[in-house]
Design a protein around this motif. Structure first.
Motif, PDB file in Angstrom:
ATOM      1  N   TYR A 158       0.900  -1.164  -0.042  1.00 60.41           N
ATOM      2  CA  TYR A 158      -0.112   0.021   0.165  1.00 60.41           C
ATOM      3  C   TYR A 158       1.091   1.009  -0.081  1.00 60.41           C
ATOM      4  CZ  TYR A 158      -3.432   3.406   1.332  1.00 60.41           C
ATOM      5  OH  TYR A 158      -4.421   4.863   1.282  1.00 60.41           O
ATOM      6  N   THR A 159       1.469   1.497  -1.036  1.00 62.42           N
ATOM      7  CA  THR A 159       2.373   2.775  -1.286  1.00 62.42           C
ATOM      8  C   THR A 159       2.220   3.416  -2.368  1.00 62.42           C
ATOM      9  OG1 THR A 159       4.716   3.525  -1.219  1.00 62.42           O
ATOM     10  CG2 THR A 159       4.299   1.398  -2.339  1.00 62.42           C
ATOM     11  N   SER A 160       2.129   4.882  -2.577  1.00 63.36           N
ATOM     12  CA  SER A 160       2.233   5.553  -3.599  1.00 63.36           C
ATOM     13  C   SER A 160       3.016   6.889  -3.332  1.00 63.36           C
ATOM     14  CB  SER A 160       0.690   6.048  -3.997  1.00 63.36           C
ATOM     15  OG  SER A 160       0.143   6.688  -2.683  1.00 63.36           O
ATOM     16  N   ARG A 161       3.074   7.733  -4.350  1.00 65.46           N
ATOM     17  CA  ARG A 161       3.921   8.985  -4.204  1.00 65.46           C
ATOM     18  C   ARG A 161       3.252   9.745  -3.184  1.00 65.46           C
ATOM     19  NH1 ARG A 161       8.447  10.580  -4.101  1.00 65.46           N
ATOM     20  NH2 ARG A 161       9.124  12.631  -4.707  1.00 65.46           N
ATOM     21  N   ARG A 162       1.863   9.833  -3.139  1.00 65.78           N
ATOM     22  CA  ARG A 162       1.253  10.683  -2.072  1.00 65.78           C
ATOM     23  C   ARG A 162       1.401  10.091  -0.590  1.00 65.78           C
ATOM     24  NH1 ARG A 162      -3.757  10.543   0.377  1.00 65.78           N
ATOM     25  NH2 ARG A 162      -4.375   8.457  -0.320  1.00 65.78           N
ATOM     26  N   VAL A 163       1.517   8.835  -0.561  1.00 63.27           N
ATOM     27  CA  VAL A 163       1.574   8.603   0.897  1.00 63.27           C
ATOM     28  C   VAL A 163       2.867   8.518   1.289  1.00 63.27           C
ATOM     29  CG1 VAL A 163       1.600   6.043   2.242  1.00 63.27           C
ATOM     30  CG2 VAL A 163      -0.260   6.702   0.719  1.00 63.27           C
ATOM     31  N   GLU A 164       3.818   8.671   0.382  1.00 67.66           N
ATOM     32  CA  GLU A 164       5.400   8.679   0.578  1.00 67.66           C
ATOM     33  C   GLU A 164       5.579  10.098   1.100  1.00 67.66           C
ATOM     34  OE1 GLU A 164       7.665   7.304  -2.723  1.00 67.66           O
ATOM     35  OE2 GLU A 164       7.032   5.163  -2.392  1.00 67.66           O
ATOM     36  N   VAL A 165       4.704  11.075   0.300  1.00 66.67           N
ATOM     37  CA  VAL A 165       4.948  12.610   0.692  1.00 66.67           C
ATOM     38  C   VAL A 165       4.377  12.921   2.075  1.00 66.67           C
ATOM     39  CG1 VAL A 165       4.385  14.916   0.059  1.00 66.67           C
ATOM     40  CG2 VAL A 165       5.286  13.460  -1.643  1.00 66.67           C
ATOM     41  N   ILE A 166       3.334  12.102   2.349  1.00 69.01           N
ATOM     42  CA  ILE A 166       2.799  12.354   3.584  1.00 69.01           C
ATOM     43  C   ILE A 166       3.586  11.970   4.652  1.00 69.01           C
ATOM     44  CG2 ILE A 166       0.614  11.354   5.006  1.00 69.01           C
ATOM     45  CD1 ILE A 166      -0.866  11.327   2.721  1.00 69.01           C
ATOM     46  N   HIS A 167       4.278  10.751   4.473  1.00 66.60           N
ATOM     47  CA  HIS A 167       5.153  10.123   5.467  1.00 66.60           C
ATOM     48  C   HIS A 167       6.281  11.077   5.581  1.00 66.60           C
ATOM     49  CE1 HIS A 167       2.843   6.703   5.737  1.00 66.60           C
ATOM     50  NE2 HIS A 167       3.310   6.225   6.781  1.00 66.60           N
ATOM     51  N   GLY A 168       7.034  11.737   4.355  1.00 68.46           N
ATOM     52  CA  GLY A 168       7.834  12.599   4.617  1.00 68.46           C
ATOM     53  C   GLY A 168       7.619  13.819   5.369  1.00 68.46           C
ATOM     54  N   LEU A 169       6.501  14.115   5.255  1.00 70.24           N
ATOM     55  CA  LEU A 169       5.983  15.364   5.972  1.00 70.24           C
ATOM     56  C   LEU A 169       5.687  15.238   7.569  1.00 70.24           C
ATOM     57  CD1 LEU A 169       3.601  17.009   3.447  1.00 70.24           C
ATOM     58  CD2 LEU A 169       5.851  17.947   4.038  1.00 70.24           C
ATOM     59  N   LEU A 170       6.130  13.911   7.807  1.00 69.63           N
ATOM     60  CA  LEU A 170       5.869  13.447   9.360  1.00 69.63           C
ATOM     61  C   LEU A 170       4.328  13.275   9.671  1.00 69.63           C
ATOM     62  CD1 LEU A 170       8.825  15.093  11.263  1.00 69.63           C
ATOM     63  CD2 LEU A 170       8.774  13.060  10.199  1.00 69.63           C
ATOM     64  N   MET A 171       3.459  13.187   8.698  1.00 75.01           N
ATOM     65  CA  MET A 171       1.990  13.114   8.820  1.00 75.01           C
ATOM     66  C   MET A 171       1.599  11.808   8.680  1.00 75.01           C
ATOM     67  SD  MET A 171       0.920  16.714   7.541  1.00 75.01           S
ATOM     68  CE  MET A 171      -0.740  16.135   7.342  1.00 75.01           C
ATOM     69  N   GLY A 172       2.286  10.647   8.526  1.00 74.64           N
ATOM     70  CA  GLY A 172       1.997   9.260   8.070  1.00 74.64           C
ATOM     71  C   GLY A 172       1.072   8.595   9.286  1.00 74.64           C
ATOM     72  N   THR A 173       1.287   9.046  10.570  1.00 75.67           N
ATOM     73  CA  THR A 173       0.188   8.541  11.697  1.00 75.67           C
ATOM     74  C   THR A 173      -0.990   9.137  11.416  1.00 75.67           C
ATOM     75  OG1 THR A 173       2.226   8.498  13.217  1.00 75.67           O
ATOM     76  CG2 THR A 173       0.160   8.226  14.013  1.00 75.67           C
ATOM     77  N   LEU A 174      -1.273  10.277  11.228  1.00 71.24           N
ATOM     78  CA  LEU A 174      -2.609  10.751  10.679  1.00 71.24           C
ATOM     79  C   LEU A 174      -3.210  10.094   9.750  1.00 71.24           C
ATOM     80  CD1 LEU A 174      -2.139  14.645  11.307  1.00 71.24           C
ATOM     81  CD2 LEU A 174      -3.385  13.008  12.821  1.00 71.24           C
ATOM     82  N   HIS A 175      -2.472   9.787   8.635  1.00 70.15           N
ATOM     83  CA  HIS A 175      -2.778   9.196   7.447  1.00 70.15           C
ATOM     84  C   HIS A 175      -3.262   7.678   7.762  1.00 70.15           C
ATOM     85  CE1 HIS A 175      -2.306   6.341   3.724  1.00 70.15           C
ATOM     86  NE2 HIS A 175      -2.965   7.672   3.247  1.00 70.15           N
ATOM     87  N   ARG A 176      -2.303   6.872   8.653  1.00 66.09           N
ATOM     88  CA  ARG A 176      -2.912   5.665   9.127  1.00 66.09           C
ATOM     89  C   ARG A 176      -4.074   5.826  10.053  1.00 66.09           C
ATOM     90  NH1 ARG A 176      -0.125   0.986   8.690  1.00 66.09           N
ATOM     91  NH2 ARG A 176       2.026   1.321   7.789  1.00 66.09           N
ATOM     92  N   TYR A 177      -4.434   6.840  10.835  1.00 69.63           N
ATOM     93  CA  TYR A 177      -5.531   7.061  11.535  1.00 69.63           C
ATOM     94  C   TYR A 177      -6.672   7.076  10.597  1.00 69.63           C
ATOM     95  CZ  TYR A 177      -4.073   7.320  16.551  1.00 69.63           C
ATOM     96  OH  TYR A 177      -3.290   6.796  17.426  1.00 69.63           O
ATOM     97  N   TYR A 178      -6.674   8.033   9.427  1.00 71.85           N
ATOM     98  CA  TYR A 178      -7.563   7.900   8.594  1.00 71.85           C
ATOM     99  C   TYR A 178      -7.921   6.753   8.012  1.00 71.85           C
ATOM    100  CZ  TYR A 178      -9.776   9.647   4.210  1.00 71.85           C
ATOM    101  OH  TYR A 178     -10.704   9.441   3.188  1.00 71.85           O
ATOM    102  N   ARG A 179      -6.976   5.953   7.594  1.00 69.54           N
ATOM    103  CA  ARG A 179      -7.149   4.716   6.910  1.00 69.54           C
ATOM    104  C   ARG A 179      -7.792   3.763   7.729  1.00 69.54           C
ATOM    105  NH1 ARG A 179      -3.116   0.692   4.492  1.00 69.54           N
ATOM    106  NH2 ARG A 179      -4.371  -0.521   2.914  1.00 69.54           N
ATOM    107  N   VAL A 180      -7.521   3.673   8.943  1.00 66.77           N
ATOM    108  CA  VAL A 180      -8.076   2.759   9.977  1.00 66.77           C
ATOM    109  C   VAL A 180      -9.592   3.199   9.927  1.00 66.77           C
ATOM    110  CG1 VAL A 180      -8.486   2.267  12.301  1.00 66.77           C
ATOM    111  CG2 VAL A 180      -6.292   2.098  11.495  1.00 66.77           C
ATOM    112  N   LEU A 181     -10.048   4.416  10.273  1.00 67.77           N
ATOM    113  CA  LEU A 181     -11.346   4.687  10.086  1.00 67.77           C
ATOM    114  C   LEU A 181     -11.952   4.492   8.623  1.00 67.77           C
ATOM    115  CD1 LEU A 181     -13.526   6.522  11.879  1.00 67.77           C
ATOM    116  CD2 LEU A 181     -12.692   8.516  10.748  1.00 67.77           C
ATOM    117  N   THR A 182     -11.509   4.751   7.787  1.00 66.08           N
ATOM    118  CA  THR A 182     -12.323   4.520   6.402  1.00 66.08           C
ATOM    119  C   THR A 182     -12.256   2.773   6.345  1.00 66.08           C
ATOM    120  OG1 THR A 182      -9.944   4.517   5.424  1.00 66.08           O
ATOM    121  CG2 THR A 182     -11.544   6.555   5.221  1.00 66.08           C
ATOM    122  N   LEU A 183     -11.228   2.162   6.272  1.00 66.46           N
ATOM    123  CA  LEU A 183     -11.316   0.518   6.488  1.00 66.46           C
ATOM    124  C   LEU A 183     -12.377   0.136   7.495  1.00 66.46           C
ATOM    125  CD1 LEU A 183      -7.605  -0.371   6.279  1.00 66.46           C
ATOM    126  CD2 LEU A 183      -9.375  -0.688   4.338  1.00 66.46           C
ATOM    127  N   GLY A 184     -12.646   0.534   8.602  1.00 71.51           N
ATOM    128  CA  GLY A 184     -13.315   0.359   9.531  1.00 71.51           C
ATOM    129  C   GLY A 184     -15.042   0.484   9.207  1.00 71.51           C
TER     130      GLY A 184
END
Length: 145
Positions: free
Chosen positions: A72-98
């Motif tokens: 589960y990787t893309s340029r957008r996900v890599e940029v989000i992690h590079g901006l140190l916001m990967g944790t928030l992205h993961r929370y968003y993903r957990v919410l949408t998957l749930g």
């Protein structure tokens, strides 16, 4: 079929609460650093920023690596992690998957949700030990000094 507990709206509320506490933690760390700087302690400000940024960067590296393993990787996900916001992205993903698992009731969707929830819990555990503990020791030092 394996029995899994349903994703309830209460679970969504807990995910949202986790997002809010994560953001509050980051904001209070920033406020502390700014306060030290404005009070004439730039070296304390630098230490606090270091104690926040370095562990967060390490957590982002783990998160990005796990995303690659999960394919589960893309340029957008890599940029989000590079901006140190990967944790928030993961929370968003957990919410949408749930919410998706709740809507479909599919076992595979629930397994994806639980896997992501497990990952975010582990990442927050890493964050706790690498960021919060050293900050607590440093703040005790500042109080005693």
């Amino acid at each position: 079929m394996e029995k899994l507990s349903k994703f309830r709206l209460l679970d969504a509320a807990f995910v949202i609460g986790s997002i809010l506490t994560f953001i509050a933690d980051q904001i209070t760390d920033l406020i502390l650093a700014i306060t030290f700087f404005l009070d004439g302690f730039p070296h304390y400000c630098a230490i606090v920023l270091l104690l926040v940024i370095v562990p967060n960067a390490i957590v982002q590296i783990f998160s990005a690596r796990w995303n690659r393993i999960d394919e589960y990787t893309s340029r957008r996900v890599e940029v989000i992690h590079g901006l140190l916001m990967g944790t928030l992205h993961r929370y968003y993903r957990v919410l949408t998957l749930g919410l998706e698992a709740r809507r479909t009731g599919d076992l595979v969707d629930y397994q994806r949700y639980y896997q992501q929830w497990s990952d975010i819990c582990m990442l927050r555990l890493f964050d706790s030990f690498m960021e919060s503990s050293p900050q607590l020791v440093f703040q005790l030092y500042v109080l005693i000094e």
